[in-house]
Design an enzyme around this catalytic site. Structure first.
Site, short mmCIF file in Angstrom:
data_model
loop_
_atom_site.label_atom_id
_atom_site.label_comp_id
_atom_site.label_asym_id
_atom_site.label_seq_id
_atom_site.Cartn_x
_atom_site.Cartn_y
_atom_site.Cartn_z
N HIS A 1 46.99 48.45 41.36
CA HIS A 1 46.05 47.36 41.82
C HIS A 1 47.12 48.33 43.84
O HIS A 1 47.78 48.07 44.05
CB HIS A 1 47.49 45.95 42.37
CG HIS A 1 46.65 44.91 42.86
ND1 HIS A 1 46.47 45.10 44.21
CD2 HIS A 1 45.86 44.48 43.05
CE1 HIS A 1 46.40 44.01 44.83
NE2 HIS A 1 45.09 43.25 43.67
N ARG B 1 42.57 40.51 51.58
CA ARG B 1 41.67 41.68 51.96
C ARG B 1 40.50 40.64 52.08
O ARG B 1 39.60 40.84 52.86
CB ARG B 1 41.47 42.92 50.84
CG ARG B 1 42.84 43.77 51.56
CD ARG B 1 42.63 44.26 51.14
NE ARG B 1 43.33 44.60 49.85
CZ ARG B 1 43.08 44.88 48.36
NH1 ARG B 1 41.60 45.47 48.42
NH2 ARG B 1 42.83 44.99 47.30
O1 MEZ Z 1 41.71 40.31 38.88
C1 MEZ Z 1 43.13 40.64 39.06
O2 MEZ Z 1 43.43 41.62 39.41
C2 MEZ Z 1 43.39 39.28 40.38
C3 MEZ Z 1 42.20 38.55 40.91
C4 MEZ Z 1 45.10 39.93 41.55
C5 MEZ Z 1 44.72 39.86 42.56
O3 MEZ Z 1 44.70 40.51 43.63
O4 MEZ Z 1 44.91 38.76 43.28
#
Ligand code: MEZ
Length: 493
Positions: free
Chosen positions: A319, A339
């Site tokens: 992430h 974002r």
């Molecule tokens: O699906 C995901 O991983 C998600 C919604 C994460 C996020 O940034 O909130």
């Protein structure tokens, strides 16, 4: 909060960028540039982090070395201590895992007339589902369609998604939202009663349905109650350590290890569903993780040992925005929703260096490049980071938006004296999701008769890069399918 001089100076520069609006004018990468970014900077491309499997159904494939060690290591079951003829539990359907996919599966299996036993490593609901923040995707608005959802997800997944799985996912999207609402999930609504939807990285339409920034916690709250209402027997603190097959190679149950008594328990079942989630807590290549403590690849290992192949087990999602400061929350998820509400990623020089809603792999790689190659990262105690300009959310959408849409994140930072409505925060990629996993077909079935899988431990739905919100959707869609199919299999077995 203690800021170094450099951080203070950077903050001032970030403030100077606030007149930039989230628009198409922000840097977008061409396809060639994206390819180059991913080749050079994506953490998956660090060859030394991988090992080649020398045995099992994926012999010859490269997977993260921590995973390879588990897939090929010895069983976690000490056979000398297990009497397979001494059966503690008998049931129609055994669900292994107590997160969102396991809960959805257990509810449907019970509703379809099966006796269901759920075995969880920790407590029911202790899982990545409850930690999901930003939302769940579903194409249920007038200007949207499952076809558009399909095209976004297959592009984001580098065209590696298994078409039959992705089709199943997007076609069941609207129904999944309806199902969750009918159970009591409180999605955000506009004053006219319609659901609020937002964009996510790589989505062409606003199809992210959310409950503030605690969507997963709200979904898990409701599913947990419903598992109990449905009459499912739940055995907690008892991870499954090995699957059992009968003489004909069909699923026949599992062996659980009781954390309290340190005893093994044998469960005989007519069908079995694996829903044990991801692998983030293996901390591949030393990365921090946004994952729950229970995410240690248990289901992948059990399925592999039983002879079920894995797909794209080398495709890990980082992430882009894990918290990089303060150290107490290092690696924690900072939702993509920030974002999608307009905040930008900004380097040491105050430059917004990419459009913030590129897909996750591209954004993560660009942040790493900024820090490593262009030397435009900021030192944040554990390593480099870039700014996420959180105050931009209120600036663009009006004061109070953060409080309404991102309450959990405000709270997470408040504990450390940081007001994200006024100060930008430091972020760096964090190990978030396992794109690949157990091979399944569109009915959640594996190659072993009577063995099903759902949730983060399966692969193929998202190709090699999942889009935001498609995981909360897949746990519901494939969890429910697995539950129904396993119940019907158990009635014929
Ligand atoms: O699906 C995901 O991983 C998600 C919604 C994460 C996020 O940034 O909130």
């Amino acid at each position: 909060m203690i800021y170094t001089e450099e951080m203070r100076a950077s903050q001032a520069r970030v403030e100077a960028t606030r007149n930039i609006r989230l628009s198409e004018e922000l840097p977008r990468f061409t396809a060639e540039e994206k390819g180059e970014l991913l080749r050079q900077y994506h953490p998956d491309y660090h060859e030394e982090g991988f090992a080649v499997l020398t045995a099992g159904p994926n012999k010859g494939d490269k997977v993260p070395k921590e995973l390879a060690a588990l897939l090929q290591g010895k069983s976690r079951m000490d056979t000398a201590d297990v009497d397979l003829d001494h059966i503690q539990f008998e049931t129609d359907v055994l669900v292994i895992g107590g997160g969102g996919a396991g809960a959805a599966a257990a509810i449907e299996a019970a509703r379809h007339g099966a006796r269901v036993l759920m075995a969880t490593k920790l407590r029911l609901g202790d899982a990545n589902t409850g930690m999901a923040e930003g939302g769940i995707q579903a194409a249920d608005k007038e200007n949207d369609s499952p076809a558009a959802h399909y095209l976004d997800a297959i592009g984001g997944g580098h065209y590696k998604n298994k078409p039959e799985l992705l089709a199943e996912l997007v076609l069941h999207g609207p129904e999944a939202i309806h199902w969750l609402s009918s159970l009591g999930v409180l999605f955000d609504k506009d004053s006219d009663g319609s659901m609020v939807t937002t964009h996510g990285g790589g989505t062409s339409r606003k199809r992210m349905h959310a409950c503030g920034d605690y969507t997963g916690a709200e979904i898990m709250r409701v599913l947990r109650d419903e598992v109990r209402n449905a009459g499912v027997d739940v055995v907690e603190y008892s991870p499954a350590v090995e699957l059992l097959l009968d003489g004909e190679g069909q699923a026949a149950g599992a062996v659980l290890y009781d954390f309290d008594t340190h005893e093994y328990h044998v469960v005989r079942a007519k069908s079995v569903i694996i829903a044990t989630g991801g692998a983030g807590r293996l901390h591949y290549q030393g990365f921090p993780t946004s994952n729950h403590y229970g995410s240690t690849a248990d289901g992948l290992v059990m399925a592999y040992r039983a002879g079920v192949p894995l797909i794209y087990a080398d495709a890990i999602q980082y992430h882009p925005t894990g918290a990089a400061y303060p150290p107490q929350i290092y690696g924690a998820l900072v939702t993509e929703k920030v974002r999608s509400l307009g905040a930008m990623l900004v380097n040491k020089n105050g430059e917004a260096f990419l459009h913030p809603l590129e897909t996750r792999d591209v954004v993560a790689a660009a942040i790493i490049r900024e820090c490593q190659e262009r030397d435009k990262g900021i030192y944040a105690l554990h390593g480099p980071a870039v700014w996420l300009d959180t105050p931009m959310v209120d600036l663009i959408n009006g004061e109070g938006t953060m409080e309404k849409r991102l309450p959990a994140m405000i709270h997470m930072y408040e504990k450390f004296g940081i007001d994200i409505r006024k100060q930008p925060i430091l972020v760096y990629p964090t190990l978030h999701y396992q794109n690949g996993g157990i091979c399944i077909g569109a009915k959640s079935e594996t190659k072993i008769p009577g063995l099903y899988a759902a949730g983060e431990d399966v692969g193929g739905i998202h190709g090699t890069n999942r889009l935001m919100g498609n995981s909360l959707l897949d746990i519901i869609v494939f969890g429910r399918i697995a539950g129904m199919e396993a119940a019907s299999y158990s009635q014929t077995a």
